[in-house]
Design a protein around this motif. Structure first.
Motif, mmCIF file in Angstrom:
data_model
loop_
_atom_site.group_PDB
_atom_site.id
_atom_site.type_symbol
_atom_site.label_atom_id
_atom_site.label_comp_id
_atom_site.label_asym_id
_atom_site.label_seq_id
_atom_site.Cartn_x
_atom_site.Cartn_y
_atom_site.Cartn_z
ATOM 1 N N ASP A 158 30.854 -24.543 -3.520
ATOM 2 C CA ASP A 158 30.120 -23.561 -2.705
ATOM 3 C C ASP A 158 30.641 -22.146 -2.941
ATOM 4 O O ASP A 158 29.866 -21.199 -3.069
ATOM 5 N N GLN A 170 35.112 -30.217 -4.552
ATOM 6 C CA GLN A 170 35.898 -29.763 -3.402
ATOM 7 C C GLN A 170 37.274 -30.410 -3.301
ATOM 8 O O GLN A 170 37.546 -31.414 -3.942
ATOM 9 N N LYS A 206 29.574 -20.773 -6.310
ATOM 10 C CA LYS A 206 28.154 -20.434 -6.300
ATOM 11 C C LYS A 206 27.917 -19.094 -5.599
ATOM 12 O O LYS A 206 27.193 -18.229 -6.105
ATOM 13 N N LYS A 207 28.571 -18.931 -4.447
ATOM 14 C CA LYS A 207 28.419 -17.680 -3.691
ATOM 15 C C LYS A 207 28.920 -16.476 -4.493
ATOM 16 O O LYS A 207 28.285 -15.418 -4.532
ATOM 17 N N ASN A 235 36.133 -25.722 -0.476
ATOM 18 C CA ASN A 235 34.760 -25.954 -0.950
ATOM 19 C C ASN A 235 34.526 -25.232 -2.268
ATOM 20 O O ASN A 235 33.796 -24.246 -2.355
#
Ligand SMILES: [Zn+2]
Length: 447
Positions: free
Chosen positions: A176, A165, A179-180, A173
């Motif tokens: 995150d 991050q 990954k999303k 982020n």
């Protein structure tokens, strides 16, 4: 730097102007395009950079399609589809060395200096919220070592982050978000082995090479950046472009950028779209060509030896002079080779009268006309007309002659279908332009 701000209603008519100037000694020959797709609705701005490595076509055909076909409804998307254009047309990683290792330090004499400095500035533009750098990488990245293609050292089918991050940054982020994005991409895989994973290079502590990269430059300036890598092991370009676009769309979703596209995002559709090489207009000759239909080699193509100037609706189109010919490129693919007739140009002729199937029509120089049976160009005082591939013994000026397709030698056609021919206009020895004549239903009329 060429800046093209595009009104959204003009997407289909967008023309990229490319000028091949006499290059200064220390700069690249071809310059990238910057296409700013800005909506009237306020929102985040995504910068997409394709083609930093010239032999990674997934990384530049995807942003080309995005630039050509997508409409941005809210927020903004800035697209550089062809950053390292000299390397793209040569299908090499980097003709002047690896451009993605020049963002920490670059020699003043480096041929990439101008481009690297400009793109750094663009990344740091306050309006830009997030940057994507598009690649094709080797193998298939997996956290664990499965075999020579699927392992932690591979780069393909991964969203790359330099660190988990960036504290306090909007969209900071990184882990995150990556990954999303991958979760969404992985819902519609063409093959299960194509799954996307997040690769964290932990650049600051673990990766000296990546410390010189474009994304790390952005990160160290507190601006989020990711690399998207499709796999070099996937040989079908349309599959790579499909994954790149899917991933880019998820980034747009997460950033709240609304978009629309006039097609369904699927691999077969992408394949069809990639078959369209776009158009090519060469202003001095006033010729307008549909590259998808063009023959692989065209003789007697009038060119001005003093300058090369052209336009296309495809930002990956380039015309490259190589020895005695001109190569028309769409990215790393050769579309056609033009064998030139070097000739002095005359610009006095704007339009001509042509009798097409018995009807007189005023035709602009440079345009394409469709003919069923025959055509004849009405004589113009002081000008000579030459239908390439047609010859009638003892006739030098072919004006006034009624010409049918069977009278023209098909190997002089400029298209694969062998139905389109050049009609060239001359004033004394100077060249005034071309009208291209396409015979409808070529197969039938040949019988
Ligand atoms: Zn790369």
């Amino acid at each position: 730097m060429k800046k093209i701000t595009m009104p959204m209603t003009m997407i289909q008519r967008l023309i990229f102007l490319c000028l091949l100037c006499i290059a200064t000694l220390d700069a690249a020959n071809l310059h990238y395009s910057l296409i700013k797709k800005e909506s009237s609705q306020a929102g985040s701005t995504l910068l997409i950079i394709g083609g930093i490595h010239g032999d990674e076509p997934g990384g530049y055909f995807a942003p080309m399609l995005l630039a050509k076909h997508y409409k941005i409804e809210s927020g903004n998307v800035w697209v550089v589809p062809n950053l390292n254009f000299d390397s793209i047309v040569q299908n090499k990683r980097g003709v002047y060395g690896d451009m993605n290792r020049k963002f920490a330090k670059i020699e003043p004499k480096d041929k990439d200096l101008e481009i690297v400095n400009e793109i750094k500035k663009l990344i740091l533009t306050p309006k830009v919220d997030l940057t994507l750098n598009l690649h094709d990488g080797i193998g298939f990245y997996r956290e664990r070592n499965l075999n020579k293609d699927f392992n932690p050292k591979a780069w393909g089918q991964a969203t790359i982050i330099d660190q988990q991050q960036i504290p306090s940054a909007k969209f900071g982020n990184l882990g995150d978000i990556a990954k999303k994005v991958n979760q969404e991409t992985n819902i519609a895989l063409i093959e299960d082995v194509h799954e996307f994973n997040v690769k964290n290079t932990n650049t600051k502590t673990q990766d000296k090479a990546m410390q010189q990269s474009l994304t790390y430059f952005s990160i160290t300036n507190n601006k989020p950046a990711f690399a998207i890598e499709t796999s070099k092991n996937i040989t079908d370009l349309s599959q790579k472009v499909y994954y790149q676009l899917r991933t880019i769309e998820k980034f747009m979703d997460l950033m709240g950028i609304k978009f629309s596209r006039p097609f369904e995002l699927s691999q077969p559709v992408i394949k069809k779209l990639l078959e369209d090489d776009g158009t090519l207009e060469i202003p001095p000759t006033k010729i307008f060509l549909d590259l998808s239909t063009l023959k692989s080699s065209i003789r007697f193509f009038p060119m001005d030896p003093t300058k090369l100037e052209y336009k296309s609706n495809n930002p990956l189109v380039a015309v490259i002079k190589e020895k005695n010919v001109y190569k028309v490129m769409n990215g790393n693919q050769v579309v056609s080779t033009l064998i030139p007739d070097f000739i002095e140009f005359d610009h006095s002729l704007d339009s001509v009268s042509i009798v097409i199937d018995g009807k007189v029509q005023k035709v602009k120089i440079g345009s394409l006309v469709t003919v069923k049976n025959d055509f004849s160009v009405e004589p113009i005082r002081g000008y000579r007309i030459n239908v390439i591939g047609y010859s009638k013994h003892g006739v030098e000026n072919e004006s006034g002659l009624k010409i049918m397709q069977k009278e023209i030698m098909s190997n002089y056609a400029i298209d694969k279908q062998e139905s389109t021919y050049m009609v060239q206009f001359y004033k004394d020895k100077k060249f005034c332009g071309i009208v291209t004549v396409k015979f409808e239903d070529a197969a039938k009329s040949k019988k």
